[in-house]
Design a protein around this motif. Sequence first.
Motif, PDB file in Angstrom:
ATOM      1  N   ASN A 337       0.826  -1.215   0.000  1.00  0.00           N
ATOM      2  CA  ASN A 337       0.000   0.000   0.000  1.00  0.00           C
ATOM      3  C   ASN A 337       0.856   1.259   0.000  1.00  0.00           C
ATOM      4  O   ASN A 337       0.368   2.331   0.328  1.00  0.00           O
ATOM      5  N   SER A 489     -10.115   2.563   3.945  1.00  0.00           N
ATOM      6  CA  SER A 489      -9.337   1.525   4.608  1.00  0.00           C
ATOM      7  C   SER A 489      -9.259   1.800   6.109  1.00  0.00           C
ATOM      8  O   SER A 489      -9.613   2.880   6.586  1.00  0.00           O
ATOM      9  N   ASP A 491      -6.676   2.278   7.880  1.00  0.00           N
ATOM     10  CA  ASP A 491      -5.734   3.359   8.181  1.00  0.00           C
ATOM     11  C   ASP A 491      -6.334   4.735   7.891  1.00  0.00           C
ATOM     12  O   ASP A 491      -5.993   5.716   8.560  1.00  0.00           O
ATOM     13  N   ASP A 492      -7.204   4.812   6.869  1.00  0.00           N
ATOM     14  CA  ASP A 492      -7.778   6.103   6.476  1.00  0.00           C
ATOM     15  C   ASP A 492      -9.106   6.394   7.161  1.00  0.00           C
ATOM     16  O   ASP A 492      -9.622   7.509   7.048  1.00  0.00           O
TER      17      ASP A 492
END
Length: 530
Positions: A337, A489, A491-492
């Motif tokens: 990623n 995602s 993380d986001d």
Amino acid sequence: MPDLASFLRCRALVALVAAVGTAVAGAPAAEAAVPPTQLYACVAAKSKTLNLTTKNAKCAGRQKKITWVVEGTAGAKGEDGKAGANGDAGAPGAAGAPGAKGETGTKGETGAIGPAGSPDSAQDVLAKLLTVDGAGSALDADLLGGLPASGYQQRVSGTCVAGSYVRSVAADGTVTCETVKAGLKAPITLATNDTDDALTLNVPGTSGARGLVVDNDGPSAGVFAMTAGNAIWGITESMSNAAVVGDSSRGEVIVGRQNGAVCEQNVGKCNGLGAIVGRMDGEGGYGVRGFVTDPNGGIGVLGQTGISGGKGNAGRFENTNASNPNNTLEAVTNGVNGTALFVQGNAGAGATAAVFNGRVQINGDLTVTGTKSGFKIDDPRAPAQRTLTHTPVETDTMTVTYSGNVRTDAKGRATVKLPEYAETLAADWRYQLTPIGTFGQAIVEREVRKGRFVIRTEHPRTKVSWNVIGVRRDPQAKQHAIDPVTTKSADDRGKYLDPQLYGQPASRAVTEQAAPTTPAVDNVKLPSER
């Protein structure tokens, strides 16, 4: 109030309690009396009971509280208990005083004098001296205590080469040598001619020793070189080693500075000069290589500008060879990623993250989260004062658009021919027709087939402006189909593409990355500045 009979019964009960107390205490004896004890009870006349209680407690119902004193005598002394086990033995006592000295024994008789012998030779005397406990021996067996021969120092047989000294001597006579470490005291001047080296240090390759060690705890330079040529030149022949290695646990490892004192006086000034230059003459190598081993992240190579008021570029990649077809700058990521190239500008100050002067080619998907300007050019009406900006049409489907003008014939028909690749590229066509100059209907009489479609108008010889839109069906479009709504995602999640539009701080941006810390380059003082 209870009647007299009840009261007498209570008195009898009191006497009984007193008697029981006396029995528990034992028969009267000559010992001192037990101290008196105050007792309390609640008397119930109806049930003819007496309930012991405490001094401060209240009796229930119609019960009356009474009190009395029980006084008895101490019981007889019990039998003695059995004797306990013996305790641990005590510590030994102190040593006694020395005894008196005994009497001296009587002297023995003197022996007879033997006959006179002949004088001993030197060899005989030496033999007697070396004989243990023999006649005239100088060695006492009791003194030696039966030590083996290895316990005596034998003749020293070892030697040390020039430039070393005897460190220790073993019992067998061998020696341990140590090389003399010469100490150099400043100032030292080593003169040399044009061909000889001023100082040469030869270190065996397998010894692990260093040719030159400088241990400097002060603020001055450990090694200072000033020359018209190369100040420091390092050479290595091993791929596992480096010609020059710098190591530091706190400060900058290697700092190169071009002070500009001389090059600034030239016409071209300092163009082409580098404070640190990396050069690779071998095939497939790197001129400069920086890498990070910190698992928490870091920066392999950092270029900065603005320090000490500087206004230059933080980094520049340039291909100076016109015949070189290779890329000037490559950014590659092997992460699942990861981002190969991340460019961030200070949006709050109006800075631009990236500017491309020239053709730009994108091999892959293009995602734009902000305003998309299709083109920006000088306004032809006033090119020196204004610019024109256009934005592309946005849709959630990948499509292609073709348009044009056509005039129908005497029967009101016209055939529109699309590019020969149109049907291979797209399908599911959508049509828009607009008659020009004449009121009337315009229809698509036959849809796209074999790269053509037919228009028919109500009136003959009518000019028609047409526009068709097709949905892409080529392999790239199928492979990278657009999903209008996607879930962020892990993380986001909780972050925004444009946090300011939703009243959120810039730190909540999806592309937010920690700004690199500025190394304290200005704090590094070179030897000439101290």
